[in-house]
Write an enzyme that holds these catalytic residues in place. Structure first.
Site: not given
Ligand code: LLP
Length: 463
Positions: A322-323, A391-392
């Protein structure tokens, strides 16, 4: 890649000792062909282009953040895998890396098959025109609806992942008056040299039926007894982002051992062996992936050697990259919003996307490269961390990268090798709108997956 991840993401707060970072590249404007899609280059003004179109034009037309996918490169990689394995083997593109109807069409045209692992992927594969007999259906907990859909549509194979599923698929196929071609997925006890969250053939994990304790042999026994099933082979997938073939060698040895035991017990030579996917790509210039033809040669040799030793006819081989097909073909284009130099540490460069369009850095401590794309610069290299707008604090796109010190808000930066597992793992965290995928080819750019809108979000919110 590191083998352990902080529960909330990478250990972003670690300040590494001086000298830890690799030296800045000799030329910050250079685009290493190892990590960039084939047609990517800089034009006469220093602007990065793909498929003959520059990123300023693309950003104007399609906005940022956006994934730009080099169609010619995708097709070339798909073809290279197909050619490398030749007519006596099958290449199943792993749709989980990235799937859309356009991609399905390209795969069909280039002669590849398709591996899907959910009802949604199956629906996309069929809608894109992939003939059902060239589809393999995977998953460790397929629902009855998914199995029914797969059998009804006539998929070429279902990969059985548990004892329950052997019975379930047999029952559904029989009640539909069909005999379903199946493979059994086994875990061979190989620990791939990759991040523990994406290694899948050691025994302590959820996929497959262990070869150990005769479990896989028992699965074969049961599958052979059921009228609804036509057992055609054994499947093994050992993990992802793997650079050497030694893990496949052990896997092939053990799978062929099972084929030999099956022959000795039942007098049947199963005609297929699938070695899964997992071949690595270059995310940074430090990575050295092998070419499809080298991998094909190595895997084919391993399987025929093992079969010769076991005095078995060499089964038809299949693989599921896939990759290695889609990963290098796309980059994500972002606009720089804010720049925050932290004295003695590094400079935080915030972009208009983040962990919602690329969760891999937070999830696997993955490494990426980045380049200033809207212009070149002769400024000094600056140690930067590219972060998103979520927000992390673990919302990191590129952990450590060198960007020119004159980087400014409004500049476009591009992160290469984001074709696999970025759009397909994208989320709406903070109600982010998932970016579009734009295929670029020969001076033409075309949206193949459109950008989400606020209406899309609100459509699911029934109030
Ligand atoms: N075949 C099977 C049965 C698989 O489970 C997978 C990936 C593949 C093929 C394709 O592997 P590839 O050639 O793309 O490495 N989200 C993770 C990767 C998870 C892969 C899961 N299975 C990541 O972003 O690295």
């Amino acid at each position: 890649m590191s083998r352990s991840a902080h529960p909330a993401g990478p250990r972003h707060a670690d300040v590494l000792p001086e000298g830890h970072y690799s030296a800045p590249p000799a030329d910050l404007n250079a685009l290493d062909p190892k990590v960039w899609a084939q047609t990517v280059t800089r034009d006469g003004h220093g602007v990065v282009t793909v498929g003959g179109i520059d990123v300023k034009t693309l950003a104007e037309q399609f906005g940022t953040p956006a994934y730009f996918l080099d169609e010619a490169d995708f097709r070339a990689r798909a073809r290279a895998w197909r050619t490398a394995f030749g007519p006596d083997a099958d290449v199943f593109y792993a749709g989980k890396a990235f799937l859309s109807r356009a991609v399905v069409r390209w795969l069909h045209e280039e002669g590849l098959n398709l591996d899907v692992c959910s009802g949604g992927e199956l629906a996309t594969a069929l809608a894109g025109g992939m003939p059902a007999e060239r589809i393999a259906f995977h998953g460790n907990n397929k629902s009855a609806e998914e199995i029914t859909k797969a059998v009804e549509s006539g998929v070429g194979r279902i990969v059985l992942d548990s004892f329950q599923e052997i019975v379930r698929v047999a029952h559904i196929a029989s009640s539909l008056g069909k005999r379903q071609r199946v493979q059994i997925r086994v875990t061979v006890g190989v620990e791939a040299h990759t991040h523990e969250f994406i290694a899948t053939a050691h025994e302590d994990q959820k996929f497959g039926i262990p070869l150990a304790d005769g479990q896989a042999a028992e699965a074969v026994r049961r599958a052979l007894q059921l009228d609804g099933l036509e057992l055609v082979g054994i499947h093994s997938h050992i993990g992802s982002q793997i650079f050497d073939t030694s893990g496949f060698e052990v896997a092939a040895h053990r799978v062929v051992g099972l084929l030999r035991d099956v022959r000795d017990e039942h007098g049947i030579e199963l005609p297929e062996i699938d070695l899964g996917g997992g071949l690595g790509i270059a995310y940074t210039s430090d990575d050295d992936p092998r070419e499809p033809h080298e991998i094909a040669k190595a895997l084919t040799e391993i399987v025929s050697r093992e079969c010769d030793a076991a005095r078995l006819r060499t089964p038809r081989i299949s693989v599921e990259p896939g990759r290695a097909i889609v990963g290098p073909t796309a980059f994500t284009l972002y606009e720089v919003g804010t720049i925050k130099p932290l004295e003695g540490l590094r400079t935080y460069v915030s972009v208009d996307g983040g962990m919602s369009d690329n969760i891999r850095t937070a999830l696997y401590d993955a490494e990426y490269s980045v380049a200033l794309a809207s212009r070149t610069s002769d400024a000094e290299p600056m140690l930067a961390r590219v972060v998103g707008k979520h927000c992390e604090s673990g919302d990191i796109v590129v952990k450590d990268a060198f960007l020119p010190a004159d980087l400014a808000p409004g500049d476009l930066i591009a992160v290469p090798a984001t074709g696999a597992y970025c759009r397909s793992m994208a989320s709406n965290y903070n109600h982010a709108l998932r970016p579009p995928v734009v295929a670029v080819n020969d001076g033409q750019a075309r949206v193949i997956v459109r950008r989400e809108t606020e209406e899309d979000l609100l459509r699911l919110d029934v109030g």
